[in-house]
Design an enzyme around this catalytic site. Sequence first.
Site, short mmCIF file in Angstrom:
data_model
loop_
_atom_site.label_atom_id
_atom_site.label_comp_id
_atom_site.label_asym_id
_atom_site.label_seq_id
_atom_site.Cartn_x
_atom_site.Cartn_y
_atom_site.Cartn_z
CG ASP A 176 -0.14 -5.20 1.89
OD1 ASP A 176 -0.91 -4.39 2.46
OD2 ASP A 176 1.10 -5.10 1.96
CG MET B 34 -1.91 -1.15 1.24
SD MET B 34 -2.95 -1.18 2.72
CE MET B 34 -3.91 0.32 2.53
#
Length: 506
Positions: A236, A79
Amino acid sequence: MFLGIDLGTSEVKLLLLDDAQLVVGQASAPLQLSRPQPLWAEQQPADWWAATERAVAALRERLPQAWSQVRAIGLSGQMHGAVLLDADDRPLRPAILWNDGRSHAECAELERLAPMLHAVAGNLAMPGFTAPKLLWLRRHEPALFARVASVLLPKDWLRLQLSGAKVSEPSDAAGTLWLDVAARDWSDELLAACGLTRAQMPRLVESNAISAWVRPELAARWGLRAEVAIAGGAGDNAASAIGIGATEPGDGFISLGTSGVLFVVNERFRPNPASAVHAFCHALPGRWHQMSVMLSAASCLRWFTQFCGAANEAELLAEIEQLGTAERLAAPLFLPYLAGERTPHNDPFASGLLFGLTAGTRRALAGYAVLEGVAFALADGLDALRAAGTGVQRLSLVGGGARSALWAQLIADALNLEIAVPGSAEAGAALGAARLAALASGADPQRVCRAPASAALHAPDPHHHLRLQPRLQRFRALYRQLQGLMAEQAAPHPIPADRLTEIPSP
């Protein structure tokens, strides 16, 4: 058949999932991290695509029949990274990653420019987030900033290569500090504070919706069917939650990878920025989640293994397992802040420390301190989540660190929580991405988002929990006492020339 692609920091991982929700096969390709200057962390987007192509080739060669049956692809990934594209969709520079700390000064600027930040984005401004990176770019690379036509997150750049479409979804977009997290939509006010507009952002869809389709020419080259859908996907951690079945309020997990994450599902948006808790959208509509995040977790064990000269982590862990309880309670203390820290300190200058070394300190004792320091930092994160009203009684443990039963039990004791290790502990984000692909294809969420069977369950030992408390309090006191010195050490001030004469000769 469904394909999950997880773009991590150290590797790209692919996972094939069949209609019965069984993992058919996996493949991966490594990635390298570049740190050209102190606090910087970058990768070339082209390297992500090259690694994806290598993993695709490996999986296709190994499982040609299953590969040809792929109907949908799900994406997950690291991210907060800033992939900056020009008007022709070409990267303007290397991507600035989640663990990049260069924009610490711009965080204060963003807080000043956007007084609504905490209420709308639900998070403090931290160097890891995307928005401060763009303020840094505007200040330090203004010519490039003026050419930015689009900003994409890492997994969404992969989607652009797969489909030609610029699309994101709320779980990953929440980590930019440009999302109205409660509304699950871009905030024009937060974008404006960074000199950006909605036109430079990707379109948003939910994680379990179809976002785009694989380009026909790529499908042909990869040996896929003519029409392959691409799900919205997820960041994730949200993808890992889908992979372990954490979908209902109170469900949660700890991810013990390069970073450490404590993730708990909420039924509504519950921000707690004062304690550096992340409040993001989950990968299912009508769900949110909170996270505490530490920047160094299993990477601490990896670092110490190399530092002390152990052959590998397994050898070091075997030595630690031989220690008695009394030895462990007299071990040094370790602050695991090797790359700064987020929750609860929000301190890019926080640094690691082994405290209490003596002539009798063996590497097994220091190694135990490393495991314990990570567990104590997770306990700090749990306290921060509880302060925001989040309740949890049991957490799953995923990531590379989940392989150590010793570490899992230590975490259970430090947090005083049951810790369950799923049988597929390392499949997390890629499995979640593949499950989102199945959901985008119309599969039943109740059937798809099942929790995997536990390979082990670690119940907390209440007596050991109490014995750890004095060490936990000293762990916390160390950071408080040394915080100022850590900042000075990270940015040392040179001695002025006119004072050099005051320094006595040796």
